[in-house]
Structure formats: C-alpha cells, structure tokens
Design a protein around this motif. Structure first.
Motif, PDB file in Angstrom:
ATOM      1  N   ALA A   1       0.692  -1.309   0.087  1.00 41.58           N
ATOM      2  CA  ALA A   1       0.048  -0.244  -0.050  1.00 41.58           C
ATOM      3  C   ALA A   1       0.897   1.179  -0.052  1.00 41.58           C
ATOM      4  O   ALA A   1       0.559   2.161  -0.757  1.00 41.58           O
ATOM      5  CB  ALA A   1      -0.938  -0.153   1.148  1.00 41.58           C
ATOM      6  N   TRP A   2       1.725   1.460   0.806  1.00 38.05           N
ATOM      7  CA  TRP A   2       2.797   2.469   0.934  1.00 38.05           C
ATOM      8  C   TRP A   2       3.544   2.715  -0.378  1.00 38.05           C
ATOM      9  O   TRP A   2       3.961   3.901  -0.636  1.00 38.05           O
ATOM     10  CB  TRP A   2       3.606   2.548   2.240  1.00 38.05           C
ATOM     11  CG  TRP A   2       2.728   2.293   3.625  1.00 38.05           C
ATOM     12  CD1 TRP A   2       3.290   1.145   4.522  1.00 38.05           C
ATOM     13  CD2 TRP A   2       1.713   2.854   4.060  1.00 38.05           C
ATOM     14  NE1 TRP A   2       2.544   1.238   5.453  1.00 38.05           N
ATOM     15  CE2 TRP A   2       1.436   2.256   5.109  1.00 38.05           C
ATOM     16  CE3 TRP A   2       0.947   4.072   3.623  1.00 38.05           C
ATOM     17  CZ2 TRP A   2       0.412   2.740   6.045  1.00 38.05           C
ATOM     18  CZ3 TRP A   2      -0.021   4.335   4.415  1.00 38.05           C
ATOM     19  CH2 TRP A   2      -0.443   3.744   5.653  1.00 38.05           C
ATOM     20  N   MET A   3       3.827   1.487  -1.039  1.00 37.16           N
ATOM     21  CA  MET A   3       4.701   1.692  -2.133  1.00 37.16           C
ATOM     22  C   MET A   3       3.843   2.516  -3.339  1.00 37.16           C
ATOM     23  O   MET A   3       4.416   3.314  -3.964  1.00 37.16           O
ATOM     24  CB  MET A   3       5.073   0.375  -2.534  1.00 37.16           C
ATOM     25  CG  MET A   3       5.931   0.277  -4.026  1.00 37.16           C
ATOM     26  SD  MET A   3       6.703  -1.335  -4.535  1.00 37.16           S
ATOM     27  CE  MET A   3       7.420  -0.838  -5.720  1.00 37.16           C
ATOM     28  N   ASN A   4       2.590   1.964  -3.325  1.00 35.88           N
ATOM     29  CA  ASN A   4       1.738   2.650  -4.454  1.00 35.88           C
ATOM     30  C   ASN A   4       0.887   4.017  -4.067  1.00 35.88           C
ATOM     31  O   ASN A   4       0.561   4.622  -4.972  1.00 35.88           O
ATOM     32  CB  ASN A   4       0.658   1.512  -4.779  1.00 35.88           C
ATOM     33  CG  ASN A   4       1.382   0.388  -5.200  1.00 35.88           C
ATOM     34  OD1 ASN A   4       1.746   0.452  -6.543  1.00 35.88           O
ATOM     35  ND2 ASN A   4       1.379  -0.788  -4.702  1.00 35.88           N
ATOM     36  N   LEU A   5       1.029   4.321  -2.902  1.00 41.57           N
ATOM     37  CA  LEU A   5       0.273   5.566  -2.232  1.00 41.57           C
ATOM     38  C   LEU A   5       0.680   6.878  -2.930  1.00 41.57           C
ATOM     39  O   LEU A   5      -0.276   7.575  -3.006  1.00 41.57           O
ATOM     40  CB  LEU A   5       0.216   5.574  -0.917  1.00 41.57           C
ATOM     41  CG  LEU A   5      -0.745   6.723  -0.282  1.00 41.57           C
ATOM     42  CD1 LEU A   5      -2.241   6.162  -0.501  1.00 41.57           C
ATOM     43  CD2 LEU A   5      -0.201   6.613   1.255  1.00 41.57           C
ATOM     44  N   PRO A   6       1.784   6.866  -3.581  1.00 43.56           N
ATOM     45  CA  PRO A   6       2.031   8.124  -4.284  1.00 43.56           C
ATOM     46  C   PRO A   6       0.917   8.493  -5.306  1.00 43.56           C
ATOM     47  O   PRO A   6       0.863   9.654  -5.671  1.00 43.56           O
ATOM     48  CB  PRO A   6       3.400   7.932  -4.778  1.00 43.56           C
ATOM     49  CG  PRO A   6       4.056   7.306  -3.650  1.00 43.56           C
ATOM     50  CD  PRO A   6       3.054   6.184  -3.333  1.00 43.56           C
ATOM     51  N   CYS A   7       0.406   7.392  -6.116  1.00 44.89           N
ATOM     52  CA  CYS A   7      -0.500   7.598  -6.757  1.00 44.89           C
ATOM     53  C   CYS A   7      -1.689   8.537  -6.584  1.00 44.89           C
ATOM     54  O   CYS A   7      -2.454   8.605  -7.422  1.00 44.89           O
ATOM     55  CB  CYS A   7      -0.732   6.149  -7.484  1.00 44.89           C
ATOM     56  SG  CYS A   7       0.617   5.202  -8.495  1.00 44.89           S
ATOM     57  N   ALA A   8      -1.956   8.575  -5.273  1.00 45.73           N
ATOM     58  CA  ALA A   8      -3.196   9.013  -4.811  1.00 45.73           C
ATOM     59  C   ALA A   8      -3.187  10.539  -4.817  1.00 45.73           C
ATOM     60  O   ALA A   8      -3.917  11.350  -4.881  1.00 45.73           O
ATOM     61  CB  ALA A   8      -3.611   8.649  -3.251  1.00 45.73           C
ATOM     62  N   THR A   9      -1.718  11.103  -4.978  1.00 42.19           N
ATOM     63  CA  THR A   9      -1.406  12.510  -5.188  1.00 42.19           C
ATOM     64  C   THR A   9      -0.601  12.771  -6.124  1.00 42.19           C
ATOM     65  O   THR A   9       0.215  13.610  -6.097  1.00 42.19           O
ATOM     66  CB  THR A   9      -0.863  13.007  -3.889  1.00 42.19           C
ATOM     67  OG1 THR A   9       0.504  12.294  -3.744  1.00 42.19           O
ATOM     68  CG2 THR A   9      -1.887  12.820  -2.473  1.00 42.19           C
ATOM     69  N   TRP A  10      -0.855  11.927  -7.045  1.00 48.08           N
ATOM     70  CA  TRP A  10       0.023  12.091  -8.503  1.00 48.08           C
ATOM     71  C   TRP A  10       0.025  13.540  -9.195  1.00 48.08           C
ATOM     72  O   TRP A  10      -0.968  13.762  -9.474  1.00 48.08           O
ATOM     73  CB  TRP A  10       0.045  10.810  -9.406  1.00 48.08           C
ATOM     74  CG  TRP A  10       0.891  10.662 -10.399  1.00 48.08           C
ATOM     75  CD1 TRP A  10       0.908  10.703 -11.723  1.00 48.08           C
ATOM     76  CD2 TRP A  10       2.407  10.314 -10.024  1.00 48.08           C
ATOM     77  NE1 TRP A  10       2.265  10.437 -12.366  1.00 48.08           N
ATOM     78  CE2 TRP A  10       3.015  10.289 -11.309  1.00 48.08           C
ATOM     79  CE3 TRP A  10       2.952   9.988  -8.937  1.00 48.08           C
ATOM     80  CZ2 TRP A  10       4.512   9.797 -11.309  1.00 48.08           C
ATOM     81  CZ3 TRP A  10       4.487   9.670  -8.920  1.00 48.08           C
ATOM     82  CH2 TRP A  10       5.118   9.770 -10.296  1.00 48.08           C
ATOM     83  N   PRO A  11       1.111  13.926  -9.627  1.00 52.34           N
ATOM     84  CA  PRO A  11       1.147  15.506  -9.860  1.00 52.34           C
ATOM     85  C   PRO A  11       0.994  15.349 -11.461  1.00 52.34           C
ATOM     86  O   PRO A  11       1.182  16.469 -12.144  1.00 52.34           O
ATOM     87  CB  PRO A  11       2.689  15.908  -9.527  1.00 52.34           C
ATOM     88  CG  PRO A  11       3.645  14.841  -9.716  1.00 52.34           C
ATOM     89  CD  PRO A  11       2.737  13.610  -9.104  1.00 52.34           C
ATOM     90  N   ALA A  12       0.556  14.193 -12.258  1.00 55.56           N
ATOM     91  CA  ALA A  12       0.500  14.382 -13.618  1.00 55.56           C
ATOM     92  C   ALA A  12      -0.595  13.908 -13.968  1.00 55.56           C
ATOM     93  O   ALA A  12      -1.235  12.936 -13.170  1.00 55.56           O
ATOM     94  CB  ALA A  12       1.660  13.586 -14.176  1.00 55.56           C
TER      95      ALA A  12
END
Length: 520
Positions: free
Chosen positions: A417-428
C-alpha cells in the motif's frame, strides 16, 4: 515486479498502418493522433535503422553484443516534437542465415526493468535458450525512463536507500499519517525531478516505442517475449498493433482487465503473496533437519513474527528494521531459487548469527551505481502505474481496503500500500487503460503461468487467454515461481521452443506438472 519505494522495500510487481484500439468517444481523437504519430515515427526509424556499435565499457555488455539507439517521440500525439533516445542491444542468431527468423525482443517486467541483459543468455550459454538463439537475434532495450533511456528520478538515490525505514505495518493513526506524508513527498519529488516525462510514462507509449524498435530493426513483424509487467506491455502491444505481431510468449501474466489496472492488481497481489509465503513456510518446516526453524508452518511463522518484533524494537546492526526484512524475505514467495538462500540466512539468525542477516538485508550505501539503478527502477514503476490509470484519491478507500486485507494477508499488504500510495496524489495526468482485446490480424499467442504465482496471480493468465482469441495457455500446476520460462521444466521448455521455432501450438490448453522443488 520486485522494486522498492520511498517508504518501504516491497514487491508489487513487462511501419505500415497502425490499428488503433477500441476507444470511447471522448478518447478516440487523442488515440487516433497517437496512432498516426506511431506510424510516422516507425516509418522514419525504419528508414534510419540502428547504428550498431560495441557497447560502452561501463554497460557491462561485451562483444559480440552490440548496442545502439532508437529515437522516439516523447509524445506520440506530436511525432515531430521532442524526441528521446532509447538504448537497445542485440546479439545475432547463432545458426545459419537460413536458420534466422528475425529478432526476438524481450521485456523482463517492472515496470522499470531493463531488458539489456537479454543477449547475455547467449554469451552465457543458457541451455534453455540454445535452440531459440539459433533462429533469433536476441534484442533487449531500456524502456522509456529506464536506465540509459532518458532515465527519470524521484529522489536522491543515496537518500532513497538510507535505512532504517519505518515498519510498514502501522500500529497507530500517527504511523499512517507519517507514511501518507512520505508518499505525498515522494510524488512531489517525482514531479520536481521528472515532471516533463511523467504524463508520457504510460504502457501504451512503451508499446508504441516497441513498434518503433521493431521498425528500426528492419522487422515487418515483431517476435516478443514478456515476463511479469512485460506481459501487460505485450497485451497492450497486441491490442494496438495486432497486424505487426508474428509470435508472442507472455510468462507470469498481469490481469489486463481495465478495472484491475493498477489499484486492484496490487490488492490481489497481497492475497497471492500470503499464499506463496505459506508455501515457503511449509517447505521450511518439511526441511527442519536442515534449517531448524520448526516442524510446522505455525512454528516458522512464530519465529518470523519474533524477528520482526525484535527488528522493530532495535534494528539489527542499526540498519535492518521490518521494512528491510520484507525487502529481503519477499524474494522467497517471488522465486523458488530464493527458497534455500533465504531459509539459510534465517536459520543462521535463529542460531545466533545476526550478521548474516544484516549482510543480506541491509542496503549497501557504497554501491552508488546500484542505488541509482534501484531508485530509477522504483521511479519508473511508480510513474507508469500512476500514469496508466486513475487511482483512488480518498485516503478512506485505501485505509478501508488495506486494513481489511491485512487481517488475513499481513505479509505484504501494508508494504504494498505504501509503495503505491504516491499515486493518490500524483502530480501528472492519469489515463484510462487500454481495453485489451483481439483485433483483426492478431496471431495465436502463447501464455505460460504457474498456479501459485505471488506477483501475478493465476487469474491474470485466464483473463488474457479469454481476451486473445486462438491463444494457448500452459499452466504449471502447483508451482509458484515468478517467471516460468526461465526454469527447467521440459513440458514447458519444449512447447516454448516449438512455438517460437515452428509456430506450433497444442490443439488445446496444456497443464504441466511443477518443476522440481528446491532441495536444501
């Protein structure tokens, strides 16, 4: 798909007219432009070819392997705009000119994996590939963003590997807030360091790159071998360019269903990892005479939980905490080849040798090149998965789904979950996945899959088999190593050879017995 993240070390988890995929009304104009752009780029590159040279000395690829570059548009909707260079390499077929059937292009997965080592299967005389290498040039490449191909980055590589990291399994709401902050900062770092590339780091663009490489090689049709994420790349290529495909083997298959890419894929992976982790524990228990870790799965699991608790309280050697332990131990459910090495190190630790585990699991801060490669691989993994599809932006969704899963499947759930969580606030921009399906001209595809695969659960192969008409599915029953075509199993090896060399497929799907279980 074995990669690492800002928060933890985990697994997750690949000219002529261009056939555009089925598209919704609002996406069709963009896809039509990209289809035209891909045709323009392929025609241009077919004319230019590849200027093959000896590989740069620091690439670790010796003669007779050759290296070169292929230019592709950053954005296929603007084929005359900014170009990026992709690194490719090859070794010629080992048979006669009459034996030659073209180039076999390889992608090992990730997303974020480099295929540049593929020609070394010939120089290292890998016996599984002797027959195929007589007929095919072996061609590898660094996909866009990877390695030598306009590499992207999200954080300083040395900062990326510094240890110890927080325990992936949160004990409190404060732990979750801290991990959410790390994920948000990682996404921001990707935007700051690689923002111009991020909107274009998609699987469909990599598939278009693959078609440009095909044209640059002078091949009318592509022969392709994809493993893990490389199977999804192959599935998208087969959908976008069905008439450009000659033969394709996909091994350990990502479920290409639009609803699965990529949020659900990672949730389903957590369930499969737990199953394969238990398989390994059962094997360790059955070999207690060698490892002395307990005669039952429960006894082995108890020692694992005690190790995690110890490392959480006091990181081993000051550098190995629970996150680093997952980074090391996850290779056992990934690959059978890791069963003995992981169990051996675990056994030494329980017998009192802590240093063996520290040496195996701690990051090597002195490995500058390796750390840069790891950071780049993780950046590409994140960029592609975040760009390919829309992800939940509501933390409550992530929290609910992962809390529920963690109750029964705790080995990988929160780390993933933590590995993929950047996708929740992805800047593109996040795109809509391609609808993988059969279009006119698609040849029969060979699908190979083990039933206990942790990284790409078996259902993925079944789903692609249904979508690609006339495909054949070889099932390795009761096995679970990720990447089946690289293992000795004559039932599989002989069929892969027959397909690639003669285009032969069985009249119906085949079930093979598992390859040999590792012995201590």
């Amino acid at each position: 798909m074995a990669l690492s993240s800002a928060g933890t070390l985990v697994a997750s988890l690949i000219a002529g007219a261009v056939t555009a995929p089925a598209a919704t009304a609002d996406s069709r104009p963009a896809q039509d432009r990209e289809a035209r752009g891909a045709a323009i780029a392929a025609a241009r590159t077919a004319h230019q070819g590849i200027d093959w040279q000896d590989c740069p000395a620091d690439w670790g690829l010796v003669k007779p392997i050759q290296c070169g570059w292929v230019s592709v548009p950053l954005d296929y909707a603007h084929p005359y705009g900014k170009q990026i260079k992709l690194a490719v390499d090859r070794i010629g077929n080992t048979g006669t000119q009459q034996d030659r059937q073209g180039a076999l292009v390889y992608n090992p997965g990730g997303p974020g994996g480099s295929g540049m080592r593929f020609p070394t299967r010939v120089t290292n005389k890998n016996p599984l590939w002797t027959n195929v290498s007589k007929a095919y040039d072996f061609v590898g490449f660094d996909p866009r963003g990877v390695g030598h191909s306009a590499p992207i980055s999200c954080v300083d590589p040395q900062e990326f590997v510094k240890a110890p990291k927080a325990d992936p399994v949160p004990g409190t709401e404060a732990d979750k807030r801290a991990q959410r902050k790390l994920a948000r900062e990682y996404a921001e770092g990707c935007g700051e360091r690689s923002g111009a590339m991020l909107p274009h780091m998609t699987t469909p663009n990599t598939a278009r790159d693959l078609d440009v490489i095909r044209a640059a090689l002078g091949e009318k049709k592509l022969n392709y071998l994809g493993v893990s994420y490389g199977t999804y790349l192959g599935a998208v290529y087969g959908t976008l360019f069905p008439g450009h495909l000659r033969r394709m083997v996909v091994d350990s298959v990502v479920n290409p269903d639009r609803d699965n890419i990529w949020y659900k894929a990672n949730l389903n992976q957590d369930i499969a990892f737990e199953g394969r982790w238990k398989d390994w524990e059962d094997w360790v228990a059955a070999n207690d005479a060698a490892f002395h870790l307990g005669t039952t799965r429960a006894a082995v699991q108890d020692k694992w939980l005690k190790l995690r608790a110890t490392a959480k309280k006091h990181p081993l050697g000051g550098v190995v905490g629970p996150a680093e332990l997952i980074g090391f131990f996850q290779s056992a459910p990934y690959y059978d080849s890791s069963w003995v090495p992981v169990a051996t190190v675990f056994s030494k630790y329980v017998a009192g040798d802590t240093q063996a585990l520290v040496d195996a699991a701690a990051p090597d801060l002195s490995d500058i090149a390796g750390n840069a490669s790891s950071e780049n691989g993780n950046a590409v993994y994140t960029a592609v998965e975040c760009a390919d599809a829309k992800w939940p932006t509501d933390w409550k969704t992530w929290d609910r789904d992962n809390t529920r899963l963690n109750r029964d499947y705790p080995f990988m759930t929160w780390a993933n979950a933590w590995m993929n969580l950047p996708c929740a606030t992805w800047p593109a921009k996040q795109h809509t996945p391609v609808e993988v399906t059969t279009h006119r001209g698609l040849p029969p595809v060979l699908i190979v899959q083990s039933t206990r695969d942790a990284a790409t659960p078996y259902e993925g192969a079944v789903s692609l088999h249904k979508r690609f008409k006339n495909s054949r599915l070889i099932t390795e029953q009761g096995a679970g190593s990720h990447g089946v075509t690289g293992l000795v199993n004559p039932c599989i090896n002989e069929r892969v050879d027959a397909y690639l060399l003669k285009g032969q497929l069985d009249r119906s799907d085949v079930t093979c017995a598992p390859h040999a279980t590792p012995k201590p």
